[in-house]
Design a protein around this motif. Sequence first.
Motif, PDB file in Angstrom:
ATOM      1  N   VAL A  17     -27.414  16.431  17.347  1.00  0.00           N
ATOM      2  CA  VAL A  17     -26.228  17.811  16.612  1.00  0.00           C
ATOM      3  C   VAL A  17     -27.232  18.862  16.755  1.00  0.00           C
ATOM      4  O   VAL A  17     -25.759  20.027  17.032  1.00  0.00           O
ATOM      5  N   VAL A  18     -28.034  20.033  16.782  1.00  0.00           N
ATOM      6  CA  VAL A  18     -28.536  20.946  16.673  1.00  0.00           C
ATOM      7  C   VAL A  18     -27.915  21.348  18.366  1.00  0.00           C
ATOM      8  O   VAL A  18     -27.554  22.561  18.565  1.00  0.00           O
ATOM      9  N   GLU A  19     -28.188  20.487  19.211  1.00  0.00           N
ATOM     10  CA  GLU A  19     -28.280  21.060  20.298  1.00  0.00           C
ATOM     11  C   GLU A  19     -26.240  20.934  21.025  1.00  0.00           C
ATOM     12  O   GLU A  19     -26.029  21.812  21.450  1.00  0.00           O
ATOM     13  N   ALA A  20     -25.932  19.798  19.867  1.00  0.00           N
ATOM     14  CA  ALA A  20     -23.788  20.165  20.473  1.00  0.00           C
ATOM     15  C   ALA A  20     -24.238  21.540  20.018  1.00  0.00           C
ATOM     16  O   ALA A  20     -22.682  21.690  20.197  1.00  0.00           O
ATOM     17  N   SER A  22     -25.338  23.837  19.651  1.00  0.00           N
ATOM     18  CA  SER A  22     -25.330  25.047  20.230  1.00  0.00           C
ATOM     19  C   SER A  22     -24.943  25.374  21.701  1.00  0.00           C
ATOM     20  O   SER A  22     -24.675  26.775  22.251  1.00  0.00           O
ATOM     21  N   TYR A  23     -24.754  23.826  22.276  1.00  0.00           N
ATOM     22  CA  TYR A  23     -23.620  23.853  23.785  1.00  0.00           C
ATOM     23  C   TYR A  23     -22.253  25.029  22.975  1.00  0.00           C
ATOM     24  O   TYR A  23     -21.342  25.489  23.947  1.00  0.00           O
ATOM     25  N   LEU A  24     -21.245  24.196  22.414  1.00  0.00           N
ATOM     26  CA  LEU A  24     -20.346  25.100  21.786  1.00  0.00           C
ATOM     27  C   LEU A  24     -20.744  26.469  21.595  1.00  0.00           C
ATOM     28  O   LEU A  24     -19.705  26.981  21.894  1.00  0.00           O
ATOM     29  N   LEU A  25     -21.746  27.318  20.827  1.00  0.00           N
ATOM     30  CA  LEU A  25     -21.985  28.425  20.746  1.00  0.00           C
ATOM     31  C   LEU A  25     -22.150  28.939  22.379  1.00  0.00           C
ATOM     32  O   LEU A  25     -21.947  29.919  22.546  1.00  0.00           O
ATOM     33  N   LEU A  26     -22.780  28.387  22.634  1.00  0.00           N
ATOM     34  CA  LEU A  26     -22.956  29.029  24.665  1.00  0.00           C
ATOM     35  C   LEU A  26     -21.935  28.966  25.130  1.00  0.00           C
ATOM     36  O   LEU A  26     -21.065  29.615  25.628  1.00  0.00           O
ATOM     37  N   LEU A  27     -20.403  27.902  25.157  1.00  0.00           N
ATOM     38  CA  LEU A  27     -19.236  28.054  24.871  1.00  0.00           C
ATOM     39  C   LEU A  27     -18.212  29.588  24.691  1.00  0.00           C
ATOM     40  O   LEU A  27     -17.926  29.903  25.519  1.00  0.00           O
ATOM     41  N   LEU A  28     -18.784  29.500  23.018  1.00  0.00           N
ATOM     42  CA  LEU A  28     -17.805  30.582  23.187  1.00  0.00           C
ATOM     43  C   LEU A  28     -18.252  31.993  23.069  1.00  0.00           C
ATOM     44  O   LEU A  28     -17.579  33.037  23.741  1.00  0.00           O
ATOM     45  N   CYS A  29     -19.697  32.222  23.885  1.00  0.00           N
ATOM     46  CA  CYS A  29     -20.340  33.037  23.917  1.00  0.00           C
ATOM     47  C   CYS A  29     -19.749  33.427  25.360  1.00  0.00           C
ATOM     48  O   CYS A  29     -19.168  35.046  25.695  1.00  0.00           O
ATOM     49  N   SER A  30     -19.620  32.772  26.571  1.00  0.00           N
ATOM     50  CA  SER A  30     -19.259  33.120  27.758  1.00  0.00           C
ATOM     51  C   SER A  30     -18.036  33.495  27.661  1.00  0.00           C
ATOM     52  O   SER A  30     -17.681  34.032  27.998  1.00  0.00           O
ATOM     53  N   VAL A  31     -16.942  33.152  26.417  1.00  0.00           N
ATOM     54  CA  VAL A  31     -15.721  33.169  26.722  1.00  0.00           C
ATOM     55  C   VAL A  31     -15.686  34.596  26.098  1.00  0.00           C
ATOM     56  O   VAL A  31     -14.777  35.536  26.509  1.00  0.00           O
ATOM     57  N   LEU A  32     -16.474  34.857  25.585  1.00  0.00           N
ATOM     58  CA  LEU A  32     -16.602  36.464  24.558  1.00  0.00           C
ATOM     59  C   LEU A  32     -16.912  37.485  25.835  1.00  0.00           C
ATOM     60  O   LEU A  32     -16.085  38.749  25.759  1.00  0.00           O
ATOM     61  N   LYS A  33     -17.791  37.053  26.428  1.00  0.00           N
ATOM     62  CA  LYS A  33     -18.487  37.867  27.291  1.00  0.00           C
ATOM     63  C   LYS A  33     -17.203  38.069  28.451  1.00  0.00           C
ATOM     64  O   LYS A  33     -17.185  39.023  29.002  1.00  0.00           O
ATOM     65  N   SER A  80     -24.975  14.040  25.655  1.00  0.00           N
ATOM     66  CA  SER A  80     -25.337  16.090  25.631  1.00  0.00           C
ATOM     67  C   SER A  80     -24.736  17.065  26.153  1.00  0.00           C
ATOM     68  O   SER A  80     -24.638  17.898  26.144  1.00  0.00           O
ATOM     69  N   VAL A  81     -24.132  16.447  27.256  1.00  0.00           N
ATOM     70  CA  VAL A  81     -23.352  17.113  28.538  1.00  0.00           C
ATOM     71  C   VAL A  81     -21.603  17.555  28.175  1.00  0.00           C
ATOM     72  O   VAL A  81     -21.253  18.521  28.839  1.00  0.00           O
ATOM     73  N   VAL A  82     -21.447  15.829  27.261  1.00  0.00           N
ATOM     74  CA  VAL A  82     -20.355  16.516  26.844  1.00  0.00           C
ATOM     75  C   VAL A  82     -19.592  17.617  25.105  1.00  0.00           C
ATOM     76  O   VAL A  82     -20.456  17.469  25.102  1.00  0.00           O
ATOM     77  N   PRO A  83     -18.929  18.313  25.720  1.00  0.00           N
ATOM     78  CA  PRO A  83     -18.753  19.233  24.621  1.00  0.00           C
ATOM     79  C   PRO A  83     -18.294  18.335  23.455  1.00  0.00           C
ATOM     80  O   PRO A  83     -17.028  17.643  23.816  1.00  0.00           O
TER      81      PRO A  83
END
Length: 118
Positions: A17-20, A22-33, A80-83
């Motif tokens: 759950v924590v990894e999922a 963090s994955y979504l937050l990383l995707l969000l950070c990539s879009v915001l970047k 774990s690789v799939v959002p």
Amino acid sequence: MDIKTASALRRLRLVSVVEAVSYLLLLLCSVLKRTTDFNAVPVMGPVHGVLVVLFLVFLADAWNRTKWQLGRPLVYFVLSVVPFGGFYADRMLRRECEEAVASGQDAAEPQREGVAGA
């Protein structure tokens, strides 16, 4: 199911759950970047990387303790690789834990009755 196996599955559930998240937050950070001046990828990337490594370590531990066939750990790895896959893996692991505990209680009940009747 013994206590160490149950603990391994609980750890795997928690980190999935924590990894999922963090994955979504990383995707969000990539879009915001790419769309704004906000760049949290240098922070979120390593955090997510550590969580992925923890997930793989806990997956290997759970696989070793439960004696799963190759297919089940492979499914958890793909999830774990799939959002949003980590959330589904958590549901699968929770169901498996509940079934194992229920079957363990069913197996323990005749022993308790035999001891109580003796």
